[in-house]
Design a protein around this motif. Structure first.
Motif, PDB file in Angstrom:
ATOM      1  N   LEU A   1       0.863  -1.179   0.000  1.00  0.00           N
ATOM      2  CA  LEU A   1       0.000   0.000   0.000  1.00  0.00           C
ATOM      3  C   LEU A   1       0.901   1.230   0.000  1.00  0.00           C
ATOM      4  N   THR A   2       0.749   2.084  -0.996  1.00  0.00           N
ATOM      5  CA  THR A   2       1.570   3.291  -1.099  1.00  0.00           C
ATOM      6  C   THR A   2       0.738   4.509  -0.710  1.00  0.00           C
ATOM      7  N   CYS A   3       1.215   5.246   0.289  1.00  0.00           N
ATOM      8  CA  CYS A   3       0.532   6.438   0.787  1.00  0.00           C
ATOM      9  C   CYS A   3       1.257   7.678   0.260  1.00  0.00           C
ATOM     10  N   VAL A   4       0.526   8.506  -0.465  1.00  0.00           N
ATOM     11  CA  VAL A   4       1.085   9.746  -1.024  1.00  0.00           C
ATOM     12  C   VAL A   4       0.567  10.934  -0.208  1.00  0.00           C
TER      13      VAL A   4
ATOM     14  N   ARG B   1       6.883  -8.335  10.326  1.00  0.00           N
ATOM     15  CA  ARG B   1       5.556  -8.381   9.707  1.00  0.00           C
ATOM     16  C   ARG B   1       5.307  -7.190   8.779  1.00  0.00           C
ATOM     17  N   TYR B   2       5.888  -6.031   9.137  1.00  0.00           N
ATOM     18  CA  TYR B   2       5.640  -4.822   8.350  1.00  0.00           C
ATOM     19  C   TYR B   2       6.959  -4.164   7.991  1.00  0.00           C
ATOM     20  N   GLN B   3       7.046  -3.692   6.766  1.00  0.00           N
ATOM     21  CA  GLN B   3       8.196  -2.920   6.319  1.00  0.00           C
ATOM     22  C   GLN B   3       7.696  -1.672   5.602  1.00  0.00           C
ATOM     23  N   VAL B   4       8.418  -0.542   5.820  1.00  0.00           N
ATOM     24  CA  VAL B   4       8.045   0.725   5.182  1.00  0.00           C
ATOM     25  C   VAL B   4       9.276   1.295   4.495  1.00  0.00           C
ATOM     26  N   ASP B   5       9.109   1.636   3.221  1.00  0.00           N
ATOM     27  CA  ASP B   5      10.165   2.357   2.511  1.00  0.00           C
ATOM     28  C   ASP B   5       9.563   3.600   1.883  1.00  0.00           C
ATOM     29  N   GLN B   6      10.430   4.433   1.278  1.00  0.00           N
ATOM     30  CA  GLN B   6       9.992   5.705   0.729  1.00  0.00           C
ATOM     31  C   GLN B   6      10.446   5.794  -0.732  1.00  0.00           C
ATOM     32  N   PRO B   7       9.569   5.338  -1.681  1.00  0.00           N
ATOM     33  CA  PRO B   7       9.952   5.367  -3.095  1.00  0.00           C
ATOM     34  C   PRO B   7      10.194   6.781  -3.627  1.00  0.00           C
ATOM     35  N   SER B   8       9.544   7.784  -3.021  1.00  0.00           N
ATOM     36  CA  SER B   8       9.746   9.177  -3.427  1.00  0.00           C
ATOM     37  C   SER B   8       9.633  10.061  -2.189  1.00  0.00           C
ATOM     38  N   ALA B   9       9.866  11.356  -2.386  1.00  0.00           N
ATOM     39  CA  ALA B   9       9.863  12.279  -1.250  1.00  0.00           C
ATOM     40  C   ALA B   9       8.484  12.433  -0.627  1.00  0.00           C
ATOM     41  N   ILE B  10       7.426  12.100  -1.375  1.00  0.00           N
ATOM     42  CA  ILE B  10       6.068  12.311  -0.858  1.00  0.00           C
ATOM     43  C   ILE B  10       5.289  10.992  -0.714  1.00  0.00           C
ATOM     44  N   SER B  11       5.987   9.861  -0.777  1.00  0.00           N
ATOM     45  CA  SER B  11       5.268   8.576  -0.695  1.00  0.00           C
ATOM     46  C   SER B  11       5.929   7.654   0.317  1.00  0.00           C
ATOM     47  N   TRP B  12       5.058   6.938   1.063  1.00  0.00           N
ATOM     48  CA  TRP B  12       5.503   5.976   2.066  1.00  0.00           C
ATOM     49  C   TRP B  12       4.787   4.648   1.765  1.00  0.00           C
ATOM     50  N   ARG B  13       5.561   3.632   1.405  1.00  0.00           N
ATOM     51  CA  ARG B  13       4.996   2.355   0.956  1.00  0.00           C
ATOM     52  C   ARG B  13       5.081   1.318   2.077  1.00  0.00           C
ATOM     53  N   LEU B  14       3.907   0.780   2.415  1.00  0.00           N
ATOM     54  CA  LEU B  14       3.816  -0.244   3.461  1.00  0.00           C
ATOM     55  C   LEU B  14       3.756  -1.631   2.817  1.00  0.00           C
ATOM     56  N   LYS B  15       4.588  -2.530   3.297  1.00  0.00           N
ATOM     57  CA  LYS B  15       4.558  -3.930   2.868  1.00  0.00           C
ATOM     58  C   LYS B  15       4.076  -4.775   4.043  1.00  0.00           C
ATOM     59  N   VAL B  16       2.920  -5.405   3.851  1.00  0.00           N
ATOM     60  CA  VAL B  16       2.383  -6.326   4.862  1.00  0.00           C
ATOM     61  C   VAL B  16       2.793  -7.728   4.427  1.00  0.00           C
ATOM     62  N   GLN B  17       3.656  -8.349   5.200  1.00  0.00           N
ATOM     63  CA  GLN B  17       4.270  -9.598   4.771  1.00  0.00           C
ATOM     64  C   GLN B  17       3.466 -10.818   5.236  1.00  0.00           C
ATOM     65  N   ASN B  18       3.362 -11.793   4.316  1.00  0.00           N
ATOM     66  CA  ASN B  18       2.799 -13.099   4.658  1.00  0.00           C
ATOM     67  C   ASN B  18       1.459 -12.942   5.379  1.00  0.00           C
ATOM     68  N   VAL B  19       0.522 -12.309   4.711  1.00  0.00           N
ATOM     69  CA  VAL B  19      -0.782 -11.998   5.314  1.00  0.00           C
ATOM     70  C   VAL B  19      -1.484 -13.277   5.758  1.00  0.00           C
ATOM     71  N   GLN B  20      -2.036 -13.258   6.961  1.00  0.00           N
ATOM     72  CA  GLN B  20      -2.731 -14.417   7.512  1.00  0.00           C
ATOM     73  C   GLN B  20      -4.222 -14.132   7.682  1.00  0.00           C
ATOM     74  N   VAL B  21      -4.971 -15.190   7.901  1.00  0.00           N
ATOM     75  CA  VAL B  21      -6.427 -15.065   7.974  1.00  0.00           C
ATOM     76  C   VAL B  21      -6.861 -14.159   9.119  1.00  0.00           C
ATOM     77  N   TRP B  22      -6.112 -14.170  10.202  1.00  0.00           N
ATOM     78  CA  TRP B  22      -6.515 -13.355  11.356  1.00  0.00           C
ATOM     79  C   TRP B  22      -6.562 -11.863  11.004  1.00  0.00           C
ATOM     80  N   ALA B  23      -5.818 -11.470   9.952  1.00  0.00           N
ATOM     81  CA  ALA B  23      -5.782 -10.060   9.578  1.00  0.00           C
ATOM     82  C   ALA B  23      -6.931  -9.665   8.670  1.00  0.00           C
ATOM     83  N   SER B  24      -7.804 -10.610   8.352  1.00  0.00           N
ATOM     84  CA  SER B  24      -8.898 -10.301   7.430  1.00  0.00           C
ATOM     85  C   SER B  24      -9.825  -9.241   8.021  1.00  0.00           C
TER      86      SER B  24
END
Length: 363
Positions: free
Chosen positions: A49-52, A86-109
């Motif tokens: 999910l990328t947040c701008v 479980r979660y990693q965040v990087d910044q592809p650009s100066a105004i964007s923050w990208r969240l990586k939700v790793q190995n999503v499980q059913v409990w997170a539904s």
């Protein structure tokens, strides 16, 4: 005067509220009729999910939060993840923050992932997505029937159980488009009760478990052990003395009657001799075919014949064929009229052709 006005408007221009938008999600976002923006993802996959953020103040941070079952907690602040496994965040650009939700499980539904920036006293500019976790069906071996052999008259039922999210729907079908014992083309249930086993239950059945994420299938083959049933092709066969004829029977049974278990008798005695030949052919659906050929019919051959098949369940009821004397020869099972001595071997087509030639010559 103009200078004073510009100085008055300057703080307003500087303090424009941030704009927060979640874009470029993987899997893609779908908007539901109620306005919910949802991401559907398979279990054990990663979601992105990328947040701008536009107009972010230098002294504020971009925060990712998780809201689930009434609980809310911080996932990350800036690029600092609170749970990097479980979660990693990087910044592809100066105004964007990208969240990586790793190995999503059913409990997170049905959890909500919120990107937000503080704009005032407990006020935030934010956007969010709901993640719905699905898991393709998997048929459970220990709780699903496999190929089986059952004796005729015993209770028969087929079970098929599966897991998946959402919980899969299970249905039964018969292969090759055949009808189920209940008379329909499908049976929508985990268990299919078939009553007492009969030969008509023989065949292959398919279990299908299906949900929004996919489907799984299992094929179960049923064999029913039953005593052979024998039927004759024709109950009365007529032939003239000196000509060839065929007596034919078909048997169905399981285990399939072997050649040595298919017996021809006349007046209770096995039919033997060089004037007779028995042909055995194994077909489909546990059926076998047997043909008794009498090459040169004599007066002693006329009478009542019986064909009987057997297997481990016992002997069939005999099927009886009466061979009667005729003044005119009849075709055998190949459609030809053939004498026992081999003098006459003319097909019906040939006879009709000769008759047609004779008629043409008289015209």
């Amino acid at each position: 005067m103009i200078r004073l006005l510009l100085l008055a408007l300057l703080p307003v221009a500087i303090c424009v509220d941030p704009e927060v938008t979640i874009k470029d999600t993987n899997p893609a976002t779908k908007e539901l009729p109620d306005g919910t923006k949802q991401i559907v993802i398979n279990k054990n996959k990663d979601a992105y999910l990328t947040c701008v953020v536009h107009n972010k103040q230098a002294d504020t941070e971009v925060e990712w939060r998780l809201v689930s079952d009434g609980f809310s907690f911080t996932i990350s602040v800036g690029q600092d993840s609170k749970d990097p496994f479980r979660y990693q965040v990087d910044q592809p650009s100066a105004i964007s923050w990208r969240l990586k939700v790793q190995n999503v499980q059913v409990w997170a539904s049905n959890s909500r992932y919120v990107c937000q920036v503080l704009i005032g006293d407990k006020k935030y500019a934010r956007d969010e997505r709901t993640i719905r976790v699905v898991d393709p069906p998997k048929i459970l071996d220990l709780l699903t029937d496999s190929d089986m052999t059952i004796e005729e008259g015993n209770p028969l039922a087929l079970r098929c159980n599966a897991t998946g999210v959402p919980f899969p729907k299970v249905k039964w079908q018969r292969l090759a488009g055949g009808l189920l014992p209940s008379g329909g083309a499908e049976h929508a249930d985990f268990t299919m009760n078939m009553g007492l086993a009969t030969p008509s239950h023989r065949g292959a059945y398919k279990c299908i478990a299906q949900n929004d994420a996919g489907k799984d299938t299992r094929i179960v083959v049923i064999n029913v052990v039953f005593k052979p049933r024998v039927v004759q092709r024709r109950r009365i066969v007529s032939q003239a003395v000196g000509y060839r004829t065929d007596l034919e029977c078909t048997a169905a049974g399981y285990p399939i009657p072997q050649e040595s278990e298919f017996i021809w008798t006349k007046l209770g005695k096995p039919v033997t001799g060089s004037n007779y030949k028995v042909t055995y052919i194994q077909g489909a659906s546990d059926r076998v075919f047997s043909k008794l050929t009498i090459y040169n019919v004599q007066l002693s051959d006329f009478g009542l014949y019986s064909c009987t098949a057997s297997n481990i369940k016992g002997d069939s009821t005999p099927a009886q064929i009466e061979l009667k004397q005729s003044n005119t020869p009849s075709p055998d099972s190949t459609g030809q009229i053939r004498s026992g001595a081999g003098i006459l071997s003319v097909s019906i087509t040939t006879i009709l052709t000769l008759l047609l030639v004779c008629l043409l010559q008289k015209m």
